[in-house]
Design an enzyme around this catalytic site. Structure first.
Site, short mmCIF file in Angstrom:
data_model
loop_
_atom_site.label_atom_id
_atom_site.label_comp_id
_atom_site.label_asym_id
_atom_site.label_seq_id
_atom_site.Cartn_x
_atom_site.Cartn_y
_atom_site.Cartn_z
N GLU A 277 0.84 -1.21 0.00
CA GLU A 277 0.00 0.00 0.00
C GLU A 277 0.87 1.25 0.00
O GLU A 277 0.56 2.25 -0.64
CB GLU A 277 -0.94 0.01 1.21
CG GLU A 277 -2.01 -1.06 1.18
CD GLU A 277 -2.95 -0.96 -0.01
OE1 GLU A 277 -3.12 0.13 -0.58
OE2 GLU A 277 -3.51 -1.99 -0.42
N TRP A 280 1.73 1.90 -3.38
CA TRP A 280 0.67 2.58 -4.15
C TRP A 280 0.87 4.10 -4.05
O TRP A 280 0.70 4.85 -5.01
CB TRP A 280 -0.73 2.26 -3.60
CG TRP A 280 -1.43 1.13 -4.28
CD1 TRP A 280 -1.59 -0.13 -3.77
CD2 TRP A 280 -2.07 1.14 -5.57
NE1 TRP A 280 -2.30 -0.89 -4.68
CE2 TRP A 280 -2.60 -0.14 -5.79
CE3 TRP A 280 -2.25 2.11 -6.55
CZ2 TRP A 280 -3.30 -0.48 -6.94
CZ3 TRP A 280 -2.94 1.79 -7.71
CH2 TRP A 280 -3.46 0.50 -7.89
N TRP A 309 -21.24 14.78 -17.80
CA TRP A 309 -21.52 14.61 -16.38
C TRP A 309 -22.83 15.29 -16.01
O TRP A 309 -23.20 16.29 -16.61
CB TRP A 309 -20.38 15.21 -15.55
CG TRP A 309 -19.02 14.58 -15.81
CD1 TRP A 309 -18.00 15.13 -16.53
CD2 TRP A 309 -18.56 13.31 -15.35
NE1 TRP A 309 -16.92 14.27 -16.55
CE2 TRP A 309 -17.23 13.15 -15.83
CE3 TRP A 309 -19.11 12.28 -14.59
CZ2 TRP A 309 -16.46 12.01 -15.57
CZ3 TRP A 309 -18.34 11.16 -14.33
CH2 TRP A 309 -17.03 11.02 -14.81
N ASN A 344 -10.32 3.59 3.72
CA ASN A 344 -10.07 3.41 2.29
C ASN A 344 -11.24 2.74 1.56
O ASN A 344 -11.62 3.14 0.46
CB ASN A 344 -8.79 2.58 2.09
CG ASN A 344 -8.49 2.37 0.62
OD1 ASN A 344 -8.35 3.32 -0.14
ND2 ASN A 344 -8.43 1.11 0.21
N TRP A 362 -15.97 13.55 -11.31
CA TRP A 362 -15.10 13.16 -10.21
C TRP A 362 -14.33 14.33 -9.62
O TRP A 362 -13.92 14.32 -8.45
CB TRP A 362 -14.11 12.08 -10.67
CG TRP A 362 -13.30 12.46 -11.89
CD1 TRP A 362 -13.67 12.32 -13.19
CD2 TRP A 362 -12.02 13.09 -11.92
NE1 TRP A 362 -12.70 12.81 -14.03
CE2 TRP A 362 -11.66 13.29 -13.29
CE3 TRP A 362 -11.12 13.51 -10.94
CZ2 TRP A 362 -10.47 13.88 -13.68
CZ3 TRP A 362 -9.93 14.10 -11.34
CH2 TRP A 362 -9.61 14.27 -12.69
N TRP A 385 -9.40 9.04 -6.96
CA TRP A 385 -10.63 9.50 -7.63
C TRP A 385 -10.68 9.03 -9.08
O TRP A 385 -11.71 8.57 -9.56
CB TRP A 385 -10.77 11.03 -7.53
CG TRP A 385 -11.54 11.37 -6.27
CD1 TRP A 385 -10.99 11.72 -5.07
CD2 TRP A 385 -12.95 11.31 -6.09
NE1 TRP A 385 -11.99 11.90 -4.15
CE2 TRP A 385 -13.20 11.67 -4.74
CE3 TRP A 385 -14.03 11.01 -6.91
CZ2 TRP A 385 -14.49 11.70 -4.20
CZ3 TRP A 385 -15.33 11.06 -6.38
CH2 TRP A 385 -15.54 11.40 -5.04
C1 FAD Z 1 -11.14 8.30 -3.77
C2 FAD Z 1 -9.89 8.12 -2.94
C3 FAD Z 1 -9.24 9.23 -2.43
C4 FAD Z 1 -8.07 9.10 -1.67
N1 FAD Z 1 -7.46 10.22 -1.18
C5 FAD Z 1 -6.30 10.10 -0.49
C6 FAD Z 1 -5.62 11.25 -0.01
O1 FAD Z 1 -6.03 12.38 -0.22
N2 FAD Z 1 -4.49 11.06 0.72
C7 FAD Z 1 -3.99 9.81 0.97
O2 FAD Z 1 -2.96 9.71 1.66
N3 FAD Z 1 -4.60 8.72 0.51
C8 FAD Z 1 -5.75 8.81 -0.20
N4 FAD Z 1 -6.37 7.69 -0.65
C9 FAD Z 1 -5.75 6.37 -0.43
C10 FAD Z 1 -6.17 5.65 0.88
O3 FAD Z 1 -7.55 5.67 1.01
C11 FAD Z 1 -5.52 6.26 2.13
O4 FAD Z 1 -4.14 6.43 1.93
C12 FAD Z 1 -5.71 5.36 3.35
O5 FAD Z 1 -7.07 5.16 3.58
C13 FAD Z 1 -5.07 5.99 4.56
O6 FAD Z 1 -5.32 5.25 5.71
P1 FAD Z 1 -4.17 4.47 6.48
O7 FAD Z 1 -3.04 5.41 6.75
O8 FAD Z 1 -4.79 3.78 7.63
O9 FAD Z 1 -3.71 3.43 5.40
P2 FAD Z 1 -3.10 1.96 5.53
O10 FAD Z 1 -4.11 1.03 4.99
O11 FAD Z 1 -2.55 1.68 6.87
O12 FAD Z 1 -1.90 2.02 4.46
C14 FAD Z 1 -0.62 2.58 4.79
C15 FAD Z 1 -0.30 3.74 3.88
O13 FAD Z 1 -0.26 3.30 2.53
C16 FAD Z 1 -0.71 4.35 1.66
N5 FAD Z 1 -1.91 3.90 0.95
C17 FAD Z 1 -2.82 3.00 1.35
N6 FAD Z 1 -3.76 2.82 0.40
C18 FAD Z 1 -3.44 3.64 -0.62
C19 FAD Z 1 -4.01 3.93 -1.89
N7 FAD Z 1 -5.11 3.31 -2.33
N8 FAD Z 1 -3.42 4.87 -2.67
C20 FAD Z 1 -2.30 5.50 -2.27
N9 FAD Z 1 -1.70 5.27 -1.08
C21 FAD Z 1 -2.26 4.35 -0.27
C22 FAD Z 1 -1.07 5.53 2.55
O14 FAD Z 1 0.03 6.41 2.60
C23 FAD Z 1 -1.32 4.85 3.90
O15 FAD Z 1 -1.13 5.73 4.98
C24 FAD Z 1 -7.55 7.81 -1.42
C25 FAD Z 1 -8.22 6.68 -1.93
C26 FAD Z 1 -9.37 6.84 -2.69
C27 FAD Z 1 -10.07 5.63 -3.22
#
Ligand code: FAD
Length: 468
Positions: A277, A280, A309, A344, A362, A385
């Site tokens: 993640e 990602w 849209w 997420n 979006w 998004w």
């Molecule tokens: C529509 C949408 C908008 C989002 N907007 C943001 C945003 O503005 N900022 C943001 O940091 N993340 C965003 N994310 C990705 C993800 O949802 C969050 O990073 C995550 O929920 C953060 O929670 P956590 O720290 O507990 O993640 P964990 O699940 O503990 O993961 C650890 C770290 O991995 C990274 N990560 C995890 N999932 C993703 C992902 N899908 N994409 C990119 N990095 C990821 C993050 O840095 C996260 O802190 C978005 C996802 C979606 C679908």
């Protein structure tokens, strides 16, 4: 020699390449942070995030004090005015070199390239580093020599190209010679930005490191299974800290290794998934750098620009208010409005609901997220998004539309998450919680759209687009 270090999204002293390198070369160091309110407005940065930055600067100032480095907070209009402010500082304090860590969105790149070139021409040393990623954007190439736009091959290449030294940490520097310059009153400035959710998000490098360690040691092995269930406290919640640079991704990856027998891409499935993640996040940084159009309000897939849209303002407002009548969607939005963070799984559900079922652009959702998230991040938010709206890199195909009700049944089977954020439904039986039969009876809302019909309409709208 005296140097200037410019802090941005790297508000830490540990594993900070710009700070460490600056301190190795320079006897005296001064630090600066620019408070650019009108630029922040332009970027839709949330109140919670601004407060988080300022509170983190209070901690950073204390850490820098131990190194005899004063921190100056300079208020300036926007990125354009930073050049003049920086130049003035360099001249006023007789600094020979400028150090900073890189940022990748288009405005930041433009600003930094200009400063780099102009300062070099004047004769200053300018040194910049990659601290948000392990592989610099642009350095990983496909077999054909292009840039990756799909995550899995990107990840494979990331591991193939990884060299041990790329994961070496930069130590906290030793104290420098004292300079006769006072730090700004960061605490006083920070108070002006206080937000109502500050207590939910403590700051400080030590705080977040112990949180990561605690997460990895107790929940890391369960992460792959638990991460999709919003009622379970199964993810790390470190996104605001990573995005403001209070902890580095490298430090997190190394910490994960410690709890996985020194392995990264094999071993404990939970921890391996958590690292993936973090990759990602790195992937989206490469995307925003390699395809700058995505940070200029444009879709990655050009042909989706022609989608018609919906302009239904009432639908958009109901979505923003968490009053769509679809419980799981409203719960997600309300979590964000109340805490500055959204799980997420919910981010995907609410984003797909807006861009598919409501067929609303979006970009409206992307902006709204930035306005409210404490972890709002241009690269990850845009990536998430565009993925959800099927306009982006590695996007879900347009006909794969998550049904919010099915998602709710699968990932919140007992309706605990829904009940937490939608108190109106606290008395609603579990059998109905995902889609109440008579929502008005609970003081809740009728669904604003029919899920099946709106899904069909979205598929038709996307299907009608010409790809050529
Ligand atoms: C529509 C949408 C908008 C989002 N907007 C943001 C945003 O503005 N900022 C943001 O940091 N993340 C965003 N994310 C990705 C993800 O949802 C969050 O990073 C995550 O929920 C953060 O929670 P956590 O720290 O507990 O993640 P964990 O699940 O503990 O993961 C650890 C770290 O991995 C990274 N990560 C995890 N999932 C993703 C992902 N899908 N994409 C990119 N990095 C990821 C993050 O840095 C996260 O802190 C978005 C996802 C979606 C679908």
């Amino acid at each position: 020699m005296r140097s200037l270090i410019w802090f941005r999204n790297d508000l830490r002293v540990d594993d900070n390449p710009a700070l460490s390198n600056c301190c190795v070369i320079s006897e005296e160091v001064i630090a600066v942070y620019f408070l650019t309110e009108s630029q922040w407005e332009q970027h839709n940065d949330s109140k919670a995030k601004k407060s988080f930055w300022l509170r983190s600067l209070v901690c950073l100032e204390k850490e820098l004090q131990k190194l005899n480095i004063p921190l100056l907070i300079i208020e300036t209009e926007n990125y354009d005015s930073i050049y003049a402010s920086l130049l003035k500082l360099m001249q006023q304090y007789d600094c020979k070199s400028l150090y900073f860590n890189n940022e990748y969105p288009v405005n930041e790149l433009k600003r930094d390239r200009y400063i780099y070139k102009s300062f070099k021409e004047i004769g200053f040393g300018v040194f910049n580093y990659h601290d948000q990623v392990i592989h610099p954007p642009g350095s990983l190439k496909t077999k054909a020599g292009g840039n990756f736009s799909v995550y899995s091959p990107f990840k494979r290449k990331w591991f193939e190209e990884l060299r041990e030294e790329q994961l070496a940490l930069f130590d906290i520097p030793s104290p420098k010679n004292k300079v006769n310059i006072e730090s700004s009153d960061v605490e006083k400035i920070s108070k002006k930005f206080a937000s109502k959710i500050d207590d939910l998000w403590p700051v400080g490098e030590e705080y977040i490191k112990s949180k990561v360690t605690d997460f990895l040691s107790t929940k890391g092995h369960l992460y792959k299974d638990d991460r999709n269930f919003p009622a379970i406290d199964g993810c790390s919640k470190i996104s605001p800290y990573l995005n403001s640079g209070i902890v580095s991704p490298k430090w997190c990856i190394l910490e994960a290794k410690k709890y996985n027998q020194n392995l990264l891409d094999e071993g404990d499935r939970g921890i391996v998934h958590w690292v993936s993640e973090i990759l990602w996040r790195e992937f989206y940084r490469h995307i925003i750098y390699n395809f700058p159009k995505v940070s200029m309000n444009r879709p990655f897939l050009d042909y989706t620009e022609n989608l018609e849209w919906s302009k239904n303002i009432e639908h958009l407002q109901r979505w923003k208010d968490g009053k769509t009548g679809i419980p799981i969607v409203d719960a997600g939005i309300r979590e964000m409005l109340n805490t500055g963070w959204m799980h997420n799984r919910l981010r995907m559900i609410v984003a797909m609901f807006l861009s598919k079922n409501l067929l609303i652009d979006w970009r409206e959702g992307e902006k709204f997220f930035m306005e409210h998230l404490i972890d709002g991040d241009i690269a990850s938010n845009n990536g998430g998004w565009q993925w959800s709206a099927s306009t982006g890199t590695d996007a879900a195909p347009y006909f794969r539309i998550m049904n919010p009700e099915t998602q709710s049944i699968k990932f919140d089977p007992q309706g605990e998450y829904i009940k937490k954020w939608i108190p109106e439904l606290s008395q609603c039986p579990i059998s109905e919680i995902h889609m109440p039969v008579d929502p008005l009876k609970y003081g809740y809302y009728q669904p604003i759209v029919d899920l099946k019909k709106s899904r069909k309409a979205a598929i038709e709208a996307f299907g009608n687009l010409r790809k050529d």
